[in-house]
Design a protein around this motif. Structure first.
Motif, PDB file in Angstrom:
ATOM      1  N   ALA A   1       0.834  -1.201   0.000  1.00 44.24           N
ATOM      2  CA  ALA A   1       0.000   0.000   0.000  1.00 44.24           C
ATOM      3  C   ALA A   1       0.873   1.257   0.000  1.00 44.24           C
ATOM      4  CB  ALA A   1      -0.923   0.001   1.210  1.00 44.24           C
ATOM      5  N   GLY A   2       0.374   2.289  -0.666  1.00 44.18           N
ATOM      6  CA  GLY A   2       1.083   3.560  -0.648  1.00 44.18           C
ATOM      7  C   GLY A   2       1.117   4.219  -2.008  1.00 44.18           C
ATOM      8  N   ASP A   3       1.936   5.246  -2.091  1.00 47.87           N
ATOM      9  CA  ASP A   3       2.125   6.033  -3.303  1.00 47.87           C
ATOM     10  C   ASP A   3       3.576   5.838  -3.727  1.00 47.87           C
ATOM     11  OD1 ASP A   3       2.562   8.190  -5.155  1.00 47.87           O
ATOM     12  OD2 ASP A   3       0.868   9.252  -4.280  1.00 47.87           O
ATOM     13  N   TRP A   4       3.789   5.338  -4.946  1.00 46.23           N
ATOM     14  CA  TRP A   4       5.105   4.863  -5.369  1.00 46.23           C
ATOM     15  C   TRP A   4       5.558   5.555  -6.648  1.00 46.23           C
ATOM     16  CZ3 TRP A   4       7.267   1.311  -2.051  1.00 46.23           C
ATOM     17  CH2 TRP A   4       6.381   0.664  -1.164  1.00 46.23           C
ATOM     18  N   GLN A   5       6.853   5.793  -6.745  1.00 42.16           N
ATOM     19  CA  GLN A   5       7.434   6.410  -7.945  1.00 42.16           C
ATOM     20  C   GLN A   5       8.406   5.456  -8.623  1.00 42.16           C
ATOM     21  OE1 GLN A   5      10.240   9.657  -7.122  1.00 42.16           O
ATOM     22  NE2 GLN A   5      10.470   8.934  -4.990  1.00 42.16           N
ATOM     23  N   SER A   6       8.396   5.489  -9.955  1.00 37.71           N
ATOM     24  CA  SER A   6       9.376   4.727 -10.728  1.00 37.71           C
ATOM     25  C   SER A   6      10.758   5.348 -10.578  1.00 37.71           C
ATOM     26  CB  SER A   6       8.973   4.719 -12.206  1.00 37.71           C
ATOM     27  OG  SER A   6      10.037   4.269 -13.019  1.00 37.71           O
ATOM     28  N   VAL A   7      11.788   4.499 -10.549  1.00 39.34           N
ATOM     29  CA  VAL A   7      13.151   5.030 -10.497  1.00 39.34           C
ATOM     30  C   VAL A   7      13.740   5.224 -11.894  1.00 39.34           C
ATOM     31  CG1 VAL A   7      13.625   4.084  -8.201  1.00 39.34           C
ATOM     32  CG2 VAL A   7      14.169   2.715 -10.229  1.00 39.34           C
ATOM     33  N   TYR A   8      12.991   4.838 -12.919  1.00 43.07           N
ATOM     34  CA  TYR A   8      13.512   4.943 -14.288  1.00 43.07           C
ATOM     35  C   TYR A   8      13.898   6.375 -14.673  1.00 43.07           C
ATOM     36  CZ  TYR A   8      13.907   4.182 -19.334  1.00 43.07           C
ATOM     37  OH  TYR A   8      14.353   4.124 -20.637  1.00 43.07           O
ATOM     38  N   PRO A   9      13.080   7.395 -14.354  1.00 38.19           N
ATOM     39  CA  PRO A   9      13.494   8.762 -14.697  1.00 38.19           C
ATOM     40  C   PRO A   9      14.828   9.165 -14.062  1.00 38.19           C
ATOM     41  CG  PRO A   9      11.158   8.718 -14.150  1.00 38.19           C
ATOM     42  CD  PRO A   9      11.711   7.369 -13.786  1.00 38.19           C
ATOM     43  N   TYR A  10      15.135   8.617 -12.908  1.00 38.80           N
ATOM     44  CA  TYR A  10      16.397   8.947 -12.242  1.00 38.80           C
ATOM     45  C   TYR A  10      17.579   8.258 -12.923  1.00 38.80           C
ATOM     46  CZ  TYR A  10      13.214  10.635  -8.642  1.00 38.80           C
ATOM     47  OH  TYR A  10      12.215  11.295  -7.970  1.00 38.80           O
ATOM     48  N   LEU A  11      17.330   7.112 -13.543  1.00 45.50           N
ATOM     49  CA  LEU A  11      18.368   6.499 -14.367  1.00 45.50           C
ATOM     50  C   LEU A  11      18.620   7.374 -15.588  1.00 45.50           C
ATOM     51  CD1 LEU A  11      18.883   2.835 -15.393  1.00 45.50           C
ATOM     52  CD2 LEU A  11      18.682   4.567 -17.173  1.00 45.50           C
ATOM     53  N   LYS A  12      17.539   7.827 -16.217  1.00 37.04           N
ATOM     54  CA  LYS A  12      17.655   8.604 -17.458  1.00 37.04           C
ATOM     55  C   LYS A  12      18.376   9.930 -17.238  1.00 37.04           C
ATOM     56  CE  LYS A  12      15.987   7.557 -20.914  1.00 37.04           C
ATOM     57  NZ  LYS A  12      16.598   6.756 -22.007  1.00 37.04           N
TER      58      LYS A  12
END
Length: 209
Positions: free
Chosen positions: A54-65
């Motif tokens: 449960a929760g609000d989650w962000q992808s880490v892909y933009p931080y790789l880019k």
């Protein structure tokens, strides 16, 4: 090389970690470090509720880019035998996704693609134990859509290094129409951390383990 409930190649990260391991250990707060590394008995594996995620989650892909995660690749290269370039290239494929945010509340999961929400309700559909090439293992916890938007995936499969009920602090998520085929997905593992974390906090988390 066996995959429970299916067959297919099993992937290991270039730096020697198994497929569902991105270098982030839970051993500091989640008990047995051997379980985190993928060494456990079948009897230790327990069903898990969607509330673990449960929760609000962000992808880490933009931080790789954007280069934010470059210190992580350098850290991994120093610990292993792969080059920074090879590690980054592998995670480029691994983290790639156009779903930049996911929220999970009750039995509802909402996927945000280019800011547009796609929502479904999901029920537990069992677990599968996967065996990796080097002998360690992982568990996928699977949920099936019961209703919702047509664009919401039919199946979602969580992998977060845990094998029994415990609140996830990050996870890899696999999604699609075919439950068995998803178990064979070994190169793309979109990864999510809490949306409340700042980019530098994510880097610190990844490098700490």
């Amino acid at each position: 090389m066996a995959v429970a409930g299916g067959s297919g190649k099993v992937h290991e990260h270039a730096d020697g970690e198994a497929q569902d391991h991105d270098g982030h250990a839970h051993a500091h707060s989640h008990g047995d470090p051997q379980i985190y590394k993928g060494y456990f008995e079948d009897s230790q594996v327990k069903d898990r509720p969607l509330s673990d995620y449960a929760g609000d989650w962000q992808s880490v892909y933009p931080y790789l880019k954007d280069g934010t995660l470059d210190p992580v690749w350098k850290h991994k290269a120093e610990k292993g035998t792969s080059s920074v370039e090879d590690i980054r290239a592998e995670y480029e494929v691994g983290y790639k996704t156009d779903v930049n945010r996911i929220t999970i509340e009750g039995d509802a999961v909402t996927f945000y693609k280019e800011g547009q929400p796609s929502k479904g309700t999901y029920a537990y559909d069992g677990k599968e134990i996967l065996t990796y090439k080097k002998g360690n293992r992982g568990v996928r916890f699977i949920f099936k859509k019961t209703e919702g938007d047509a664009s919401a995936p039919q199946f979602i499969q969580f992998s977060d290094h845990g094998i029994a009920p415990n609140k996830a602090d990050h996870y890899h998520l696999y999604w699609g129409k075919d439950r068995a085929a998803l178990l064979n997905e070994v190169t793309n593992w979109p990864t999510y951390y809490p949306s409340s974390l700042k980019p530098e906090q994510i880097v610190t988390e990844m490098k700490a383990h």
